[in-house]
Write a protein that holds these residues in place. Sequence first.
Motif, PDB file in Angstrom:
ATOM      1  N   UNK A  43       0.846  -1.206   0.000  1.00 21.08           N
ATOM      2  CA  UNK A  43       0.000   0.000   0.000  1.00 21.08           C
ATOM      3  C   UNK A  43       0.875   1.248   0.000  1.00 21.08           C
ATOM      4  N   UNK A  44       2.097   1.101   0.522  1.00 24.26           N
ATOM      5  CA  UNK A  44       3.044   2.234   0.453  1.00 24.26           C
ATOM      6  C   UNK A  44       3.484   2.440  -0.999  1.00 24.26           C
ATOM      7  N   UNK A  45       3.654   1.336  -1.742  1.00 21.15           N
ATOM      8  CA  UNK A  45       3.970   1.480  -3.171  1.00 21.15           C
ATOM      9  C   UNK A  45       2.815   2.163  -3.894  1.00 21.15           C
ATOM     10  N   UNK A 111     -17.876   5.747  -2.792  1.00 19.65           N
ATOM     11  CA  UNK A 111     -18.946   6.444  -3.535  1.00 19.65           C
ATOM     12  C   UNK A 111     -19.324   7.751  -2.829  1.00 19.65           C
ATOM     13  N   UNK A 112     -19.299   7.708  -1.495  1.00 14.88           N
ATOM     14  CA  UNK A 112     -19.733   8.877  -0.729  1.00 14.88           C
ATOM     15  C   UNK A 112     -18.721  10.026  -0.818  1.00 14.88           C
ATOM     16  N   UNK A 113     -17.418   9.700  -0.712  1.00 10.43           N
ATOM     17  CA  UNK A 113     -16.419  10.791  -0.661  1.00 10.43           C
ATOM     18  C   UNK A 113     -15.801  11.078  -2.035  1.00 10.43           C
ATOM     19  N   UNK A 114     -16.098  10.240  -3.032  1.00 10.23           N
ATOM     20  CA  UNK A 114     -15.560  10.411  -4.384  1.00 10.23           C
ATOM     21  C   UNK A 114     -16.315  11.478  -5.151  1.00 10.23           C
ATOM     22  N   UNK A 115     -16.305  11.461  -6.492  1.00  6.16           N
ATOM     23  CA  UNK A 115     -15.744  10.393  -7.320  1.00  6.16           C
ATOM     24  C   UNK A 115     -14.230  10.522  -7.473  1.00  6.16           C
ATOM     25  N   UNK A 116     -13.581   9.357  -7.747  1.00  9.49           N
ATOM     26  CA  UNK A 116     -12.141   9.328  -7.972  1.00  9.49           C
ATOM     27  C   UNK A 116     -11.856   8.896  -9.406  1.00  9.49           C
ATOM     28  N   UNK A 117     -10.820   9.511  -9.994  1.00  7.12           N
ATOM     29  CA  UNK A 117     -10.418   9.109 -11.352  1.00  7.12           C
ATOM     30  C   UNK A 117      -9.643   7.800 -11.290  1.00  7.12           C
ATOM     31  N   UNK A 118      -8.845   7.672 -10.227  1.00  3.09           N
ATOM     32  CA  UNK A 118      -7.973   6.499 -10.124  1.00  3.09           C
ATOM     33  C   UNK A 118      -7.958   6.016  -8.679  1.00  3.09           C
ATOM     34  N   UNK A 119      -8.177   4.705  -8.498  1.00  4.01           N
ATOM     35  CA  UNK A 119      -8.071   4.112  -7.162  1.00  4.01           C
ATOM     36  C   UNK A 119      -6.887   3.152  -7.198  1.00  4.01           C
ATOM     37  N   UNK A 120      -5.989   3.305  -6.234  1.00  3.26           N
ATOM     38  CA  UNK A 120      -4.810   2.437  -6.185  1.00  3.26           C
ATOM     39  C   UNK A 120      -4.863   1.585  -4.924  1.00  3.26           C
ATOM     40  N   UNK A 121      -4.560   0.297  -5.092  1.00  2.00           N
ATOM     41  CA  UNK A 121      -4.502  -0.636  -3.964  1.00  2.00           C
ATOM     42  C   UNK A 121      -3.182  -1.373  -4.042  1.00  2.00           C
ATOM     43  N   UNK A 122      -2.815  -2.037  -2.954  1.00  2.00           N
ATOM     44  CA  UNK A 122      -1.726  -2.999  -3.020  1.00  2.00           C
ATOM     45  C   UNK A 122      -2.268  -4.259  -3.683  1.00  2.00           C
ATOM     46  N   UNK A 180      -9.369   1.018 -11.254  1.00  2.00           N
ATOM     47  CA  UNK A 180      -8.689   0.612 -10.024  1.00  2.00           C
ATOM     48  C   UNK A 180      -7.492  -0.250 -10.415  1.00  2.00           C
ATOM     49  N   UNK A 181      -6.321   0.104  -9.914  1.00  2.00           N
ATOM     50  CA  UNK A 181      -5.116  -0.674 -10.204  1.00  2.00           C
ATOM     51  C   UNK A 181      -4.540  -1.201  -8.896  1.00  2.00           C
ATOM     52  N   UNK A 182      -4.182  -2.471  -8.903  1.00  2.00           N
ATOM     53  CA  UNK A 182      -3.518  -3.064  -7.730  1.00  2.00           C
ATOM     54  C   UNK A 182      -2.051  -3.247  -8.089  1.00  2.00           C
ATOM     55  N   UNK A 183      -1.170  -2.629  -7.314  1.00  2.00           N
ATOM     56  CA  UNK A 183       0.238  -2.556  -7.715  1.00  2.00           C
ATOM     57  C   UNK A 183       1.099  -3.571  -6.973  1.00  2.00           C
TER      58      UNK A 183
END
Length: 268
Positions: A43-45, A111-122, A180-183
């Motif tokens: 998640x730091x990455x 959904x409540x605090x977005x919208x986001x263009x990009x979501x990143x996860x580990x 959404x990208x998982x890195x």
Amino acid sequence: MALNILVCTKQVPDPEHFSRVSLDPVTRTISREGIPAIINPLDKNALEEGLRIRERFSGKVAVMTMGPPQARKALEEALAMGADEAFLLCDRAFAAADTLGTVCALAPAIQRVGPFDLILCGNETVDSGTGHVGPQIAQFLDIAYVSNVKEIAFEDEKSLMVKRALEQGYMRVRIGLPALLAVNKEINKPRLVTAFGIIEAAEKQITALDCTGLGVNPNDVGITGSPTRVVETFQRVSRRRGEVITGSPEEAVKKAAERLKELGALVL
Ligand SMILES: Cc1cc2nc3c(=O)[nH]c(=O)nc-3n(C[C@H](O)[C@H](O)[C@H](O)COP(=O)(O)OP(=O)(O)OC[C@H]3O[C@@H](n4cnc5c(N)ncnc54)[C@H](O)[C@@H]3O)c2cc1C
């Protein structure tokens, strides 16, 4: 181009202390009590990548975690690394969730605090490590998803070309935003927190959200919102024995060979 980026972070027990993690034989849950916690390394990455994208273009990076009150510490660290704002999803009703129960809190919050263009996860966590959470969030939000991402390049404002690592190479995938990208860990080397970052973080906002704040039915999250149950856990007993053989390398090899012959493991 200003991008609204969200990084999902989970606080996990520090792998250095994994030997102290135990399984409760009655509740069959993981006991992490008294074990130092860190931000899940991947998640730091993900956060580092979000910060680099913001630095290259412009916009905001938010971080979100679902966890107990002490997960606030992980968010403080993320803010000190450079995130702009943070969301802590915290409610007793979220406890003992499986991955679906977790996502039933995370997705409505996004959904409540977005919208986001990009979501990143580990790509996965070091404790439960299912790799389910990213794809399930994408499914809930009905957005595109790529896992095991080791490089992200922007083609234009609405399209990315990402490299998805495979066992022996990689695959190039074109993906439209929102996504959404998982890195994985190949993507970058996360920056260290600086003293200035810590001072700046003190001014940044952490918004706490519970079921009421999210408009989520408590029955849809946590243990009641989790369709899976752990029916059995067991501790593997190691049958291996260790023996230390001392002496010079030549003597040690000779002694080891003799011992193996004695045990019937070596026939010469
Ligand atoms: C059957 C089952 C029962 C479980 N029961 C319990 C239980 O009783 N108590 C308990 O503590 N845990 C329990 N868990 C574990 C809990 O479901 C997971 O810790 C949680 O759902 C995250 O899954 P994961 O660690 O596998 O994440 P992964 O899917 O491996 O994580 C991928 C990425 O998703 C994001 N992410 C994951 N979790 C979060 C989060 N909480 N907040 C923000 N982002 C996140 C991160 O970016 C992470 O790198 C259970 C799991 C299962 C499968």
